[in-house]
Design an enzyme around this catalytic site. Structure first.
Site, PDB file in Angstrom:
ATOM      1  N   ALA A   1       2.498   0.737   6.454  1.00 55.18           N
ATOM      2  CA  ALA A   1       2.198  -0.402   7.299  1.00 55.18           C
ATOM      3  C   ALA A   1       1.579  -0.221   8.709  1.00 55.18           C
ATOM      4  CB  ALA A   1       3.624  -0.493   7.741  1.00 55.18           C
TER       5      ALA A   1
ATOM      6  N   GLU B   1      10.566   2.579   2.327  1.00 56.44           N
ATOM      7  CA  GLU B   1      11.122   3.043   3.645  1.00 56.44           C
ATOM      8  C   GLU B   1      10.790   1.590   3.907  1.00 56.44           C
ATOM      9  OE1 GLU B   1      11.925   5.549   4.594  1.00 56.44           O
ATOM     10  OE2 GLU B   1      10.911   7.430   3.926  1.00 56.44           O
ATOM     11  N   LEU B   2      11.239   0.855   4.665  1.00 56.23           N
ATOM     12  CA  LEU B   2      11.254   0.344   5.626  1.00 56.23           C
ATOM     13  C   LEU B   2      11.924  -0.578   6.945  1.00 56.23           C
ATOM     14  CD1 LEU B   2      12.737  -1.814   1.882  1.00 56.23           C
ATOM     15  CD2 LEU B   2      10.918  -1.946   2.594  1.00 56.23           C
TER      16      LEU B   2
ATOM     17  N   CYS C   1       9.499   2.577  13.307  1.00 50.87           N
ATOM     18  CA  CYS C   1      10.541   2.208  12.476  1.00 50.87           C
ATOM     19  C   CYS C   1      11.794   2.472  13.209  1.00 50.87           C
ATOM     20  CB  CYS C   1      10.186   2.467  11.073  1.00 50.87           C
ATOM     21  SG  CYS C   1      10.091   3.693  11.296  1.00 50.87           S
TER      22      CYS C   1
ATOM     23  N   GLY D   1      -1.683  -5.022  -2.603  1.00 51.97           N
ATOM     24  CA  GLY D   1       0.260  -4.512  -2.478  1.00 51.97           C
ATOM     25  C   GLY D   1       0.477  -5.054  -3.928  1.00 51.97           C
TER      26      GLY D   1
ATOM     27  N   LYS E   1      -3.267   1.718  -0.142  1.00 51.64           N
ATOM     28  CA  LYS E   1      -2.605   0.531   0.092  1.00 51.64           C
ATOM     29  C   LYS E   1      -2.523   0.393   1.728  1.00 51.64           C
ATOM     30  CE  LYS E   1      -1.980  -3.493   0.667  1.00 51.64           C
ATOM     31  NZ  LYS E   1      -2.340  -4.263   2.129  1.00 51.64           N
TER      32      LYS E   1
END
Ligand code: NAD
Length: 520
Positions: free
Chosen positions: A167, A271-272, A305, A233, A192
């Protein structure tokens, strides 16, 4: 109106961020010549100016990259792990030597204030040291066998190529968490990065390539950076040549990537998003709680996050605490992240600003009282999005409070007893980070127990953000359940072998099964 100071303190003010980026790459001894093209325009959130335009990797390029990484893996897995660690030791040294240059580049591209950028680069250095130590500790188990003269063991082998999707908000650290550990585990790696922060990725990736080129045991193509957007991705998610996909980003991205990787039985580490809360109890040290909540809510302009998004404060102290919180938020210095005194830099882009304003509108419709949250115009930067962090007093944990808005908005709720506070803390779809400010040992223990927070990260008298690298990092529920790094997360990057050796002259079967044959 404040003018943006783009000066790089140790050098003359350029006012030209694209020029500054070119200078910084020069100081790193790296060239962008092969990466420039016409596909992907990269902007600085500091003033909205264009920094560079890059080529993107297409499907055919990705096939070649994955094939080369696969060949590199076959060679690298034969190198003893402590020697693989030597590559990471050298890389960590390079990053250490260039810490200031890398930090400035990161700030220019991502917009986080310099002290946080330096912290992120330090995290890369720290994880290198961690991975070097780990390279001598990839240990297995010996398990008691039920059969006489048998030895039962478990050990670990390299797994394959890692595809790491990251991210924009931690444009270097998250990659380093996964990649340095995967490399000592014997894997090759493709990164990426976010399409919003590819220059930072190219700098960190090229430095690692440089360290690898100078290291006799490192094969070509061991580490590569793939420049692209969600489509790129997606290629990583689908590609059978990529054995582990570590994906950090929004829940929406993880729902797509997770399913695609699972469909081909690859390994996914997700990992969101988070929706992190702090409980402030009546016994709390109020000064500590204020400092902890303000930094957690506004650091990186609310774009971590682990940013604090919900404050659950006891009824008896709510009025005074919230009054001080609003006053502190109003006094924060907002401006160029390159200036040392700045507390809060810009949002990443207009889309982030629009999402913040939409969330504040919805909060008002749901009965919220909004303090702050407005745009701050800095002279000469109409395309940059600086905002005053918002404190929003909510009547209940309504729909908008249950969502992650990636901006500095802190919703305030109140509670009367600790179980109600814990229920509020757990009453959202996400499960990343949580904390409690209390001096009551019973509350503290309850919060950390199985009856307490349902998050992956549970802190006491510390805010929700700013985790150390030693502990496993990640969260539960729609946060994805993955642990990219820390503790025993290295096992994600290896395959487990269970081996039984019979050193007797008989062949007893497990569970007492009899299968008698008349053979000498
Ligand atoms: P994002 O989901 O928009 O993008 C993240 C990455 O995923 C980018 O590289 C992007 O190109 C790629 N991507 C997006 N959609 C994809 C798809 N369908 N298939 C494959 N790749 C895809 O997230 P963002 O805006 O860059 O970052 C903010 C989000 O990341 C927040 O939700 C934040 O909480 C989360 N985040 C989580 C952690 C964690 O450790 N849990 C750490 C950092 C950020």
């Amino acid at each position: 109106m404040n003018a943006i100071d783009t000066s790089l303190s140790s050098r003359p003010a350029t006012g030209n961020l694209a020029g500054a980026v070119a200078d910084l790459f020069g100081e790193l001894g790296l060239s962008l010549a092969d990466d420039l093209g016409s596909d992907l325009k990269v902007f600085s959130p500091i003033d909205g100016s264009a920094l560079a335009t890059l080529k993107m990797h297409r499907a055919a390029d990705m096939d070649t990259m994955v094939a080369n990484a696969g060949a590199a893996f076959l060679a690298w897995k034969q190198v003893p792990a402590p020697h693989r660690g030597e590559l990471i030791r050298r890389y960590g040294q390079l990053v250490r030597e260039h810490k200031e240059v890398l930090s400035r580049l990161l700030t220019i591209e991502n917009g986080k204030i310099l002290t946080e950028a330096r912290g992120e680069v330090q995290e890369v250095i720290d994880i290198c040291e961690y991975a070097v130590g780990l390279s001598r500790q990839l240990f297995g188990l010996t398990i008691a066998s039920e059969r006489a003269e048998h030895r039962l063991t478990e050990y670990w082998h390299p797994l394959g190529t890692l595809g790491l999707i990251s991210a924009f908000n931690f444009p270097a650290a998250v990659w380093a968490w996964g990649t340095t550990v995967a490399l000592v585990c014997g894997d090759s790696a493709i990164w990426k990065p976010s399409e919003k922060t590819p220059l930072t990725a190219l700098a960190f990736g090229k430095l690692l390539q440089k360290a690898a080129a100078d290291y006799e045991f490192a094969p070509d193509h061991l580490v590569r950076v793939a420049i692209g957007d969600a489509e790129c991705g997606g290629i990583i998610a689908d590609h059978p040549g990529i054995k582990i996909v570590s994906a950090t980003g929004s829940v929406r991205m993880g729902q797509d990537v997770g399913v695609r990787v699972q469909r081909r039985f690859g390994r996914a580490v997700l990992e969101l998003g988070g929706n992190n809360a702090a409980i402030v109890a009546p016994s709390a040290d109020i000064g500590l709680a204020l400092r902890g909540t303000i930094f957690a809510a506004t650091g990186t302009c609310g774009q971590r996050c682990t940013s604090l998004r919900r404050l659950i404060v006891h009824d008896s102290i709510r009025t005074g605490f919230v009054k001080r919180l609003i006053a502190t938020a109003a006094s924060l210095r907002i401006g160029s992240p390159l200036v040392d005194e700045t507390h809060v830099g810009p949002l990443i882009d207009k889309a982030a600003f629009d999402a913040m304003q939409r969330a504040l509108e919805q909060a008002r419709r749901e009965g919220g009282i909004v303090h702050g949250g407005e745009r701050i115009d800095l002279e000469g930067s109409p395309d940059a999005y600086y905002v005053r962090p918002a404190i929003v007093e909510m009547p209940a944990q309504s729909e908008i409070v249950r969502e992650e808005t990636f901006a500095p908005i802190l919703y305030v709720l109140s509670y009367t007893d600790i179980d109600e506070a814990i229920a509020l803390q757990n009453g959202v779809p996400q499960g990343l980070s949580s904390c409690i400010f209390t001096n009551d040992v019973r509350e503290s223990e309850r919060f950390q127990s199985a009856l307490g927070s349902d998050c992956g990260i549970v802190n006491v008298n510390i805010g929700t953000s700013g985790a150390e690298i030693g502990g496993a990092f990640g969260g539960e529920k729609v946060t994805g359940g993955g642990r990219v790094s820390g503790s025993d997360s290295w096992k994600n990057y290896m395959r487990r072998v269970t081996a039984t050796v019979n050193y007797s002259t008989s062949l007893p079967l497990a569970q007492g099964v009899k299968f008698d044959l008349d053979i000498d």
